[in-house]
Write an enzyme that holds these catalytic residues in place. Sequence first.
Site, PDB file in Angstrom:
ATOM      1  N   ASP A   1       2.953  46.923  -2.679  1.00 33.51           N
ATOM      2  CA  ASP A   1       1.566  46.473  -2.518  1.00 33.51           C
ATOM      3  C   ASP A   1       1.198  46.535  -1.035  1.00 33.51           C
ATOM      4  O   ASP A   1       1.984  46.095  -0.179  1.00 33.51           O
ATOM      5  CB  ASP A   1       1.423  45.045  -3.072  1.00 33.51           C
ATOM      6  CG  ASP A   1      -0.022  44.646  -3.289  1.00 33.51           C
ATOM      7  OD1 ASP A   1      -0.810  44.698  -2.325  1.00 33.51           O
ATOM      8  OD2 ASP A   1      -0.374  44.275  -4.414  1.00 33.51           O
ATOM      9  N   ILE A   2       0.023  47.105  -0.726  1.00 29.75           N
ATOM     10  CA  ILE A   2      -0.354  47.233   0.701  1.00 29.75           C
ATOM     11  C   ILE A   2      -0.902  45.930   1.280  1.00 29.75           C
ATOM     12  O   ILE A   2      -1.124  45.845   2.487  1.00 29.75           O
ATOM     13  CB  ILE A   2      -1.396  48.353   0.973  1.00 29.75           C
ATOM     14  CG1 ILE A   2      -2.535  48.310  -0.017  1.00 29.75           C
ATOM     15  CG2 ILE A   2      -0.749  49.709   1.059  1.00 29.75           C
ATOM     16  CD1 ILE A   2      -3.733  49.121   0.437  1.00 29.75           C
TER      17      ILE A   2
ATOM     18  N   GLN B   1      -8.295  40.270 -12.212  1.00 26.26           N
ATOM     19  CA  GLN B   1      -7.824  41.656 -12.080  1.00 26.26           C
ATOM     20  C   GLN B   1      -8.827  42.421 -11.225  1.00 26.26           C
ATOM     21  O   GLN B   1     -10.035  42.377 -11.497  1.00 26.26           O
ATOM     22  CB  GLN B   1      -7.693  42.329 -13.452  1.00 26.26           C
ATOM     23  CG  GLN B   1      -7.160  43.760 -13.360  1.00 26.26           C
ATOM     24  CD  GLN B   1      -7.026  44.440 -14.719  1.00 26.26           C
ATOM     25  OE1 GLN B   1      -7.524  43.930 -15.726  1.00 26.26           O
ATOM     26  NE2 GLN B   1      -6.366  45.579 -14.748  1.00 26.26           N
TER      27      GLN B   1
ATOM     28  N   HIS C   1      -1.045  46.692 -14.203  1.00 26.95           N
ATOM     29  CA  HIS C   1       0.082  46.597 -13.267  1.00 26.95           C
ATOM     30  C   HIS C   1       0.738  45.233 -13.357  1.00 26.95           C
ATOM     31  O   HIS C   1       0.087  44.233 -13.627  1.00 26.95           O
ATOM     32  CB  HIS C   1      -0.367  46.873 -11.822  1.00 26.95           C
ATOM     33  CG  HIS C   1      -1.589  46.114 -11.399  1.00 26.95           C
ATOM     34  ND1 HIS C   1      -2.866  46.469 -11.785  1.00 26.95           N
ATOM     35  CD2 HIS C   1      -1.727  45.007 -10.639  1.00 26.95           C
ATOM     36  CE1 HIS C   1      -3.743  45.626 -11.269  1.00 26.95           C
ATOM     37  NE2 HIS C   1      -3.078  44.722 -10.583  1.00 26.95           N
TER      38      HIS C   1
ATOM     39  N   HIS D   1       2.877  42.611 -10.973  1.00 30.44           N
ATOM     40  CA  HIS D   1       3.263  42.284  -9.601  1.00 30.44           C
ATOM     41  C   HIS D   1       4.634  41.614  -9.622  1.00 30.44           C
ATOM     42  O   HIS D   1       4.840  40.668 -10.405  1.00 30.44           O
ATOM     43  CB  HIS D   1       2.318  41.237  -8.979  1.00 30.44           C
ATOM     44  CG  HIS D   1       0.882  41.627  -8.855  1.00 30.44           C
ATOM     45  ND1 HIS D   1       0.314  41.935  -7.640  1.00 30.44           N
ATOM     46  CD2 HIS D   1      -0.121  41.710  -9.762  1.00 30.44           C
ATOM     47  CE1 HIS D   1      -0.990  42.183  -7.812  1.00 30.44           C
ATOM     48  NE2 HIS D   1      -1.277  42.057  -9.097  1.00 30.44           N
TER      49      HIS D   1
END
Length: 137
Positions: A29-30, A92, A98, A100
């Site tokens: 994750d960025i 979301q 996705h 996490h």
Amino acid sequence: MDCIFCKIINGEIPSEKVYEDDKVFAFMDINPLNDGHVLIIPKSHAGTIHEIGEDDFLAVMSATHKLAAAVRKALNPDGINLLQLNGKAANQVVPHLHVHIVPRWSGDGLTVSQWEIVAGNMEKVKNVAEQIKNSLK
Ligand code: AMP
Ligand code: ZN
């Protein structure tokens, strides 16, 4: 398809990939909540848990299991949160399913899995349980 995670899978948008198989792609994750925040996604586009087929969902969960072990081995966190949000009401943001993986350390201050415990109305809990059981039929 104009989907940011589909573009990550096909390489149009760069990512820090950590795992890939025929059905699943996983990357960092960025905007990490903590070190080791990983996202696991199906390669075949599905918006939410209501659109993904069981096979692809199980493949995502199987990869999540593998990656949780790798994150633990790599970073030795005190705990791990798995988060999977479906729909705007559930916060979301990216409409490609996705999971996490969020590593947790005691006292890290994240509030992501904290909620106030308020006793339920057991009559209502029972009624809702009946509705769900009937919906499984
Ligand atoms: P959610 O609220 O579950 O939809 O979270 C979407 C997540 O995707 C957020 O944690 C974002 O930081 C992450 N994200 C968005 N764009 C990218 C990207 N290009 N590369 C990696 N992670 C991303
Ligand atoms: Zn997509």
